[in-house]
Design an enzyme around this catalytic site. Sequence first.
Site, PDB file in Angstrom:
ATOM      1  N   GLU A 180       0.789  -1.218  -0.152  1.00 14.12           N
ATOM      2  CA  GLU A 180       0.081  -0.217  -0.125  1.00 14.12           C
ATOM      3  C   GLU A 180       0.772   1.240  -0.055  1.00 14.12           C
ATOM      4  OE1 GLU A 180      -2.992  -0.363   3.054  1.00 14.12           O
ATOM      5  OE2 GLU A 180      -3.511  -2.165   2.525  1.00 14.12           O
ATOM      6  N   GLU A 297      -5.854 -11.036  -1.157  1.00 11.78           N
ATOM      7  CA  GLU A 297      -6.608 -10.675   0.199  1.00 11.78           C
ATOM      8  C   GLU A 297      -7.926 -10.778  -0.276  1.00 11.78           C
ATOM      9  OE1 GLU A 297      -5.268  -7.413   2.399  1.00 11.78           O
ATOM     10  OE2 GLU A 297      -3.155  -7.940   1.956  1.00 11.78           O
TER      11      GLU A 297
HETATM   12  C1  XIL Z   1      -5.707  -6.684   8.497  1.00 16.71           C
HETATM   13  C2  XIL Z   1      -5.910  -7.829   9.574  1.00 16.71           C
HETATM   14  O1  XIL Z   1      -6.690  -8.863   8.782  1.00 16.71           O
HETATM   15  C3  XIL Z   1      -6.569  -7.250  10.822  1.00 16.71           C
HETATM   16  O2  XIL Z   1      -6.628  -8.658  11.640  1.00 16.71           O
HETATM   17  C4  XIL Z   1      -5.719  -6.371  11.253  1.00 16.71           C
HETATM   18  O3  XIL Z   1      -6.059  -5.868  12.460  1.00 16.71           O
HETATM   19  C5  XIL Z   1      -5.250  -5.272  10.358  1.00 16.71           C
HETATM   20  O4  XIL Z   1      -4.890  -5.727   9.140  1.00 16.71           O
HETATM   21  N1  XIL Z   1      -4.744  -5.027   3.908  1.00 16.71           N
HETATM   22  C6  XIL Z   1      -3.621  -5.396   4.155  1.00 16.71           C
HETATM   23  C7  XIL Z   1      -3.757  -6.497   5.301  1.00 16.71           C
HETATM   24  O5  XIL Z   1      -2.702  -5.595   3.818  1.00 16.71           O
HETATM   25  O6  XIL Z   1      -2.523  -6.513   6.217  1.00 16.71           O
HETATM   26  C8  XIL Z   1      -4.750  -6.082   6.437  1.00 16.71           C
HETATM   27  O7  XIL Z   1      -5.092  -7.017   7.502  1.00 16.71           O
HETATM   28  C9  XIL Z   1      -6.200  -5.828   5.764  1.00 16.71           C
HETATM   29  C10 XIL Z   1      -6.066  -4.672   4.613  1.00 16.71           C
END
Ligand code: XIL
Length: 388
Positions: A180, A297
């Site tokens: 990101e 994701e």
């Molecule tokens: C999220 C996790 O799923 C949560 O449990 C945590 O509290 C915050 O991070 N994009 C990403 C991930 O790259 O690392 C994030 O994961 C979700 C959004």
Amino acid sequence: MFNNRITRRRSLWLGLGALATIGMSNKFIHTYYGGNMRALGETNQDFTVVGTASLRQRAAAKGLIYGAAANYETLSVDTGLANSLIQECGMLVPEGELKWGFVQGIRNQFDFTQGDWLANFASTHNMLFRGHTLVWHLVLPEWFDEIVNQQNAEGIFTEHIATVTQHYAGQMHSWDVVNEAIDIDDGRADGLRQAPWLQLLGPDYIELAFRVAAEADPNALLVYNETAFEYDTPRDEARRIAILNLLERLKSRGTPIHGLGIQSHLLGDGKPYFNAQKFRQFLADVASLGLKIFITELDVTDDVLAFDIDNRDRIIAEVYEDYLSTVLDEPAVIAVLTWGLSDKVTWLSDYAPRADSEAVRPLPLNSNFQRKLAWNAIARAFDNAPTR
Ligand code: XIL
């Protein structure tokens, strides 16, 4: 923050969401977004699946990888989740255990305990293992602001990446090296986020991260991971352009980068905003740089969909199949990971909860680890995908 469309929507739709929920029949979901009414109706898509093969098997049959994120806290105690992951997944990615704040929560003290447990789980069950994420502007340790400055930043930055990557060298299929790094709202011509590491090291921090990781583990595929650019909106288009420009710059400098990770946190009512042709072109542009593509994701938030579970599941499944049938047409796409496997454990319960407080249903398996229509949709997408 992770996907500012979700965050922004939550603020916008808190009222509208409730209104839409109250004011609609089970058949049609009328929601308002940016002033344009979108009718999200009952889908009549057929989700029939042939056979009982797992997602892992169906993906592998096409030369693809299917996996999911999981965390030590739940996986280490929930046998239902563990058995489902073993059955369905050919790859495992730690949800948080490899992030900076977890691994080096205390300066100069690296804690790999939970990451190692997950790596061992993966290898024990013949799963590939992928790392998330070496560099991010979030989940930085509490000591970061107290200690890191212009003078010591490069040393701390490279030491962390090298230490973590070396620890898992030989075990890691791929790493999300930088996560990101784009935020066009920050106003830079290159679209880069004013992240702490950019402020300390300049925009070349991204290239540096990849070079350090490549030296520490020459065998892992090194991936740039990004969110919120999947839709045909001016904002997402601008983000796609910034991402392509970043990838082109990195490649032109000979940076050891092997892939783009597309987080794919999709919106349950996003169908009217998904332009398959435009997204295929973007994927082809990425592939033309010689990069592989990971869907890293994947999940589908249902925060503004009506309660009706059957209709909600159908709409969610249609989003999965429409998106995956588009992305899997691109041969450079090699892996699909959902951000979780079962509705029992999903970050969206906290980050995109429903206004009616009902449990969210974003993932392939329900809370009892039974296959949902979303599972069917993913299975069908693999079955219909071109073989790699
Ligand atoms: C999220 C996790 O799923 C949560 O449990 C945590 O509290 C915050 O991070 N994009 C990403 C991930 O790259 O690392 C994030 O994961 C979700 C959004």
